[in-house]
Design an enzyme around this catalytic site. Structure first.
Site, PDB file in Angstrom:
ATOM      1  N   GLY A 132      17.529  27.618  36.869  1.00  0.00           N
ATOM      2  CA  GLY A 132      18.839  27.340  36.016  1.00  0.00           C
ATOM      3  C   GLY A 132      19.920  27.108  36.788  1.00  0.00           C
ATOM      4  O   GLY A 132      20.004  26.371  37.871  1.00  0.00           O
ATOM      5  N   ILE A 133      20.927  27.663  36.411  1.00  0.00           N
ATOM      6  CA  ILE A 133      22.320  27.595  36.722  1.00  0.00           C
ATOM      7  C   ILE A 133      22.228  28.266  38.170  1.00  0.00           C
ATOM      8  O   ILE A 133      23.103  27.982  39.102  1.00  0.00           O
ATOM      9  CB  ILE A 133      23.349  28.399  35.819  1.00  0.00           C
ATOM     10  CG1 ILE A 133      23.492  27.464  34.620  1.00  0.00           C
ATOM     11  CG2 ILE A 133      24.753  28.645  36.666  1.00  0.00           C
ATOM     12  CD1 ILE A 133      24.212  28.438  33.477  1.00  0.00           C
ATOM     13  N   GLY A 134      21.606  29.603  38.321  1.00  0.00           N
ATOM     14  CA  GLY A 134      21.638  30.201  39.602  1.00  0.00           C
ATOM     15  C   GLY A 134      20.939  29.280  40.912  1.00  0.00           C
ATOM     16  O   GLY A 134      21.661  29.317  41.920  1.00  0.00           O
ATOM     17  N   TYR A 138      22.976  39.810  22.833  1.00  0.00           N
ATOM     18  CA  TYR A 138      23.253  38.952  24.040  1.00  0.00           C
ATOM     19  C   TYR A 138      25.070  38.701  23.907  1.00  0.00           C
ATOM     20  O   TYR A 138      25.671  38.947  25.033  1.00  0.00           O
ATOM     21  CB  TYR A 138      22.731  37.819  23.916  1.00  0.00           C
ATOM     22  CG  TYR A 138      22.921  36.936  24.963  1.00  0.00           C
ATOM     23  CD1 TYR A 138      22.574  37.093  26.393  1.00  0.00           C
ATOM     24  CD2 TYR A 138      23.580  35.331  24.656  1.00  0.00           C
ATOM     25  CE1 TYR A 138      22.819  36.059  27.327  1.00  0.00           C
ATOM     26  CE2 TYR A 138      23.835  34.482  25.760  1.00  0.00           C
ATOM     27  CZ  TYR A 138      23.496  35.059  27.037  1.00  0.00           C
ATOM     28  OH  TYR A 138      23.669  34.071  28.011  1.00  0.00           O
TER      29      TYR A 138
END
Length: 245
Positions: free
Chosen positions: A18-20, A151
């Site tokens: 993902g973003i990482g 969350y």
């Protein structure tokens, strides 16, 4: 021609997907040595191969302080300083109030808040004066989506941490900022809803679509760069205008 992050060290939690992962690739392409960490060792090794020779994979569960300490002990063996810390790892499980369990509460706060707090704290001895810390929050800290009680609460806490740490670390000129993605196609977002549901959400975004991980990585890269030298304590909502209008 030298690259912008040549000779610099970047640590990214949740760097296996993902973003990482997209952010790790972005920094590595600019010459940085990138340390990525995540719980699943097999996925982490695959991610390191995708990133290339500038990547070092270190398995760690950031909900466990012992793992965080081991992470930075391992980083210290390869570098004497960290120029950028991207505290990105997170957990999401959608459940409505009335169905929340103690186990779900603990996992959300252990990963999304405790993990962030102790990742930053344990990194401090290695963080260079004038370095950059970027935290991953979310637009859920601004909007009340059904089933996102835990969350959303953890991501609101992350946004608050950037404010207090900007004050705590001002003597070291360490800039702390937040990126809050809107709807983005990642393994975690797809796991939380169907792809069809995510695309339907994208239709509510003013620019008419969900975002990409590369678009969020570009924001993180900017916040870590000298181009953002006068930005501190900020929350950048990379959301296609979703929370803005």
């Amino acid at each position: 021609m030298s690259k912008a992050f040549e000779g610099k060290s970047v640590v990214i939690t949740g760097g296996n997907s993902g973003i990482g992962l997209a952010t790790a690739k972005r920094f590595a392409s600019e010459g940085a040595k990138v340390f990525i960490t995540a719980r699943r060792e097999d996925e982490l090794k695959k991610a390191a191969l995708e990133i290339g020779h500038n990547a070092i994979a270190i398995p760690a569960d950031i909900s466990k302080l012992s793992d965080i300490k081991r992470l930075f002990e391992t980083v210290k063996k390869s570098t004497d300083k960290i120029d950028v810390l991207f505290a990105n790892a997170g957990f999401m499980d959608l459940v409505k109030i009335g169905g929340i369990t103690e186990e779900s509460y603990d996992k959300h706060f252990d990963v999304n808040v405790k993990g962030v707090v102790f990742t930053v704290q344990e990194a401090l001895p290695l963080l260079k004066d004038g370095s950059a810390i970027i935290l991953t929050s979310s637009i859920v800290s601004y909007k009340g989506f059904e089933g996102s009680t835990l969350y959303s609460a953890t991501k609101a806490a992350v946004r608050s941490l950037a404010r207090t740490w900007t004050s705590d670390l001002k003597s070291r000129r360490i800039r702390v900022n937040v990126v809050s993605p809107g709807p983005v196609t990642t393994p975690m977002s797809v796991g939380g809803m169907t792809l069809e549901g995510l695309n339907q959400l994208g239709k509510q975004v003013p620019i008419g679509r969900v975002g990409t991980t590369d678009e969020i990585a570009n924001v993180v890269y900017f916040l870590a760069s000298d181009a953002a030298s006068f930005i501190a304590g900020a929350d950048i909502q990379a959301d296609g205008g979703f929370t803005q209008i």
